[in-house]
Design a protein around this motif. Structure first.
Motif, PDB file in Angstrom:
ATOM      1  N   LEU A 135      11.540 -10.138   6.633  1.00  0.00           N
ATOM      2  CA  LEU A 135      11.503  -8.737   7.002  1.00  0.00           C
ATOM      3  C   LEU A 135      11.445  -8.624   8.518  1.00  0.00           C
ATOM      4  N   VAL A 136      12.305  -7.799   9.074  1.00  0.00           N
ATOM      5  CA  VAL A 136      12.435  -7.668  10.522  1.00  0.00           C
ATOM      6  C   VAL A 136      12.157  -6.222  10.915  1.00  0.00           C
ATOM      7  N   ALA A 137      11.144  -6.016  11.743  1.00  0.00           N
ATOM      8  CA  ALA A 137      10.810  -4.659  12.196  1.00  0.00           C
ATOM      9  C   ALA A 137      10.665  -4.648  13.713  1.00  0.00           C
ATOM     10  N   VAL A 138      11.493  -5.452  14.393  1.00  0.00           N
ATOM     11  CA  VAL A 138      11.442  -5.528  15.852  1.00  0.00           C
ATOM     12  C   VAL A 138      12.859  -5.399  16.399  1.00  0.00           C
ATOM     13  N   ASP A 139      12.951  -5.317  17.710  1.00  0.00           N
ATOM     14  CA  ASP A 139      14.243  -5.207  18.377  1.00  0.00           C
ATOM     15  C   ASP A 139      14.861  -6.599  18.491  1.00  0.00           C
ATOM     16  N   LEU A 140      15.785  -6.924  17.583  1.00  0.00           N
ATOM     17  CA  LEU A 140      16.397  -8.248  17.578  1.00  0.00           C
ATOM     18  C   LEU A 140      17.232  -8.500  18.836  1.00  0.00           C
ATOM     19  N   GLN A 141      17.847  -7.453  19.346  1.00  0.00           N
ATOM     20  CA  GLN A 141      18.641  -7.623  20.565  1.00  0.00           C
ATOM     21  C   GLN A 141      17.769  -8.128  21.699  1.00  0.00           C
ATOM     22  N   GLU A 142      16.594  -7.575  21.828  1.00  0.00           N
ATOM     23  CA  GLU A 142      15.708  -8.008  22.896  1.00  0.00           C
ATOM     24  C   GLU A 142      15.182  -9.416  22.639  1.00  0.00           C
ATOM     25  N   LEU A 143      14.944  -9.754  21.365  1.00  0.00           N
ATOM     26  CA  LEU A 143      14.530 -11.115  21.045  1.00  0.00           C
ATOM     27  C   LEU A 143      15.579 -12.120  21.494  1.00  0.00           C
ATOM     28  N   LEU A 144      16.843 -11.807  21.221  1.00  0.00           N
ATOM     29  CA  LEU A 144      17.919 -12.730  21.577  1.00  0.00           C
ATOM     30  C   LEU A 144      18.067 -12.859  23.085  1.00  0.00           C
TER      31      LEU A 144
END
Length: 348
Positions: free
Chosen positions: A189-198
């Motif tokens: 489950l993902v509830a964060v900004d994946l773009q910023e993680l990358l």
């Protein structure tokens, strides 16, 4: 993407410090809470992301953050070369509570984070789940210290532990040291900004945007978990290249990572089973209490002569062993039969 909520304490809403906040500060507080980790309360949305989500200008967001820090609702931690990490506080600190006019924003003091260990980052707050992604009794197992420094810039601080029984505790389990959670059916489950993680992992912003738009969030999370594991072993020389290739080619979880997640999944499923069993038992108790209340109401409102007559009929109709020792209305079998005769409704 799973549906979550951000908890705001009643005491916070009733506090003088909250009443002193401006509307922009409240919006920024809620947006940062939206991007914060459930287990640690740390989040790392960029100023641009906060401004976009709150519908405010960048300068207004900066001013609001300072207001929240000054009022004791927010902690900010800035590391060189990294995005600022924010920790939302559930209640204002006593020394930040305003005494009259709205407290003026004050700059946060930059403090050096306390040294962190693999055990610190893998520990799960409270006792609602396993202590870590791996068995702490074994050596050489993967630690998320390095990748977490990129994901959770502020690190873990001692603070309000998660309360048991909340929605996030029972619906899914946190994956310690990461911003991801695991459901009972094994989904990430993902509830964060994946773009910023990358981008924090070294990918160019335009490439991160394209990958997030083209790929399923769970697929991206799998590759990031693989990268964290390999980084912890010192076996990932080109992190951005591995992450890009993994997302584009659809890498699945490494067996070592998958095994650890499966262990957590089984523990979560068992916990959910116990919770459902407790709820079922509670419903049964409530049902019996409601039934007894109905029986008592009917018997108390019967005329004494009618009650005596129905009791006699009940004693004659019930098996002799059931009423031999207690042929009175204190016998639940007698009470149930009298209720059935009075209402025409059998008592199960």
């Amino acid at each position: 993407m799973a549906s979550y909520f951000f908890r705001v304490e009643h005491d916070l809403l009733r506090s003088d410090a909250f009443r002193s906040l401006g509307g922009s500060a409240i919006k920024v507080y809620l947006v940062i809470g939206l991007f914060s980790d459930f287990g640690t309360d740390w989040g790392y949305p960029s100023t641009r992301t906060i401004a976009r989500q709150a519908g405010l200008s960048r300068q207004t967001v900066i001013d609001a953050i300072q207001e929240l820090i000054g009022a004791g609702f927010l902690i900010a931690n800035k590391s060189r070369g990294k995005s600022t990490a924010y920790r939302v506080l559930r209640q204002p600190a006593p020394d930040h509570r305003p005494t009259g006019d709205r407290a003026k924003p004050v700059a946060s003091k930059k403090t050096k984070p306390a040294p962190q260990t693999g055990r610190d980052l893998l520990d799960v707050p409270g006792e609602t789940g396993p202590k870590s992604l791996v068995d702490p009794s074994k050596s050489g197992l993967f630690s998320l210290v390095d990748p977490v420094q990129k994901l959770d810039h502020g690190g873990r601080e001692d603070g309000p532990k998660r309360e048991t029984g909340t929605k996030e505790d029972t619906a899914s389990a946190p994956i310690p040291g990461t911003p991801f959670r695991l459901s009972a059916d094994g989904r990430l489950l993902v509830a964060v900004d994946l773009q910023e993680l990358l981008t924090n992992q070294g990918l160019p912003e335009n490439l991160a945007t394209r990958l997030v738009m083209q790929k399923d969030p769970e697929a991206v999370a799998k590759v990031l978990l693989n990268a964290f594991y390999l980084q912890s072993l010192g076996k990932l020389q080109n992190g951005p290249g591995y992450i890009r290739a993994g997302i584009e080619d659809g890498y699945d979880l490494l067996p070592q990572v998958a095994n650890r997640l499966e262990t957590r999944r089984r523990e979560l499923a068992e916990r959910l089973r116990k919770i459902e069993q407790e709820k079922k038992q509670a419903r049964a108790v409530d049902s019996l209490a409601s039934q007894e209340a109905a029986v008592s109401y009917v018997l108390e409102n019967l005329h004494p002569d009618e009650l005596k007559r129905l009791t006699a009929i009940a004693l004659d109709s019930l098996p002799e062993p059931v009423v031999r020792r207690n042929p009175t209305l204190s016998n639940p079998f007698v009470r149930g039969k009298v209720y059935e005769l009075a209402c025409g409704e059998p008592v199960e």
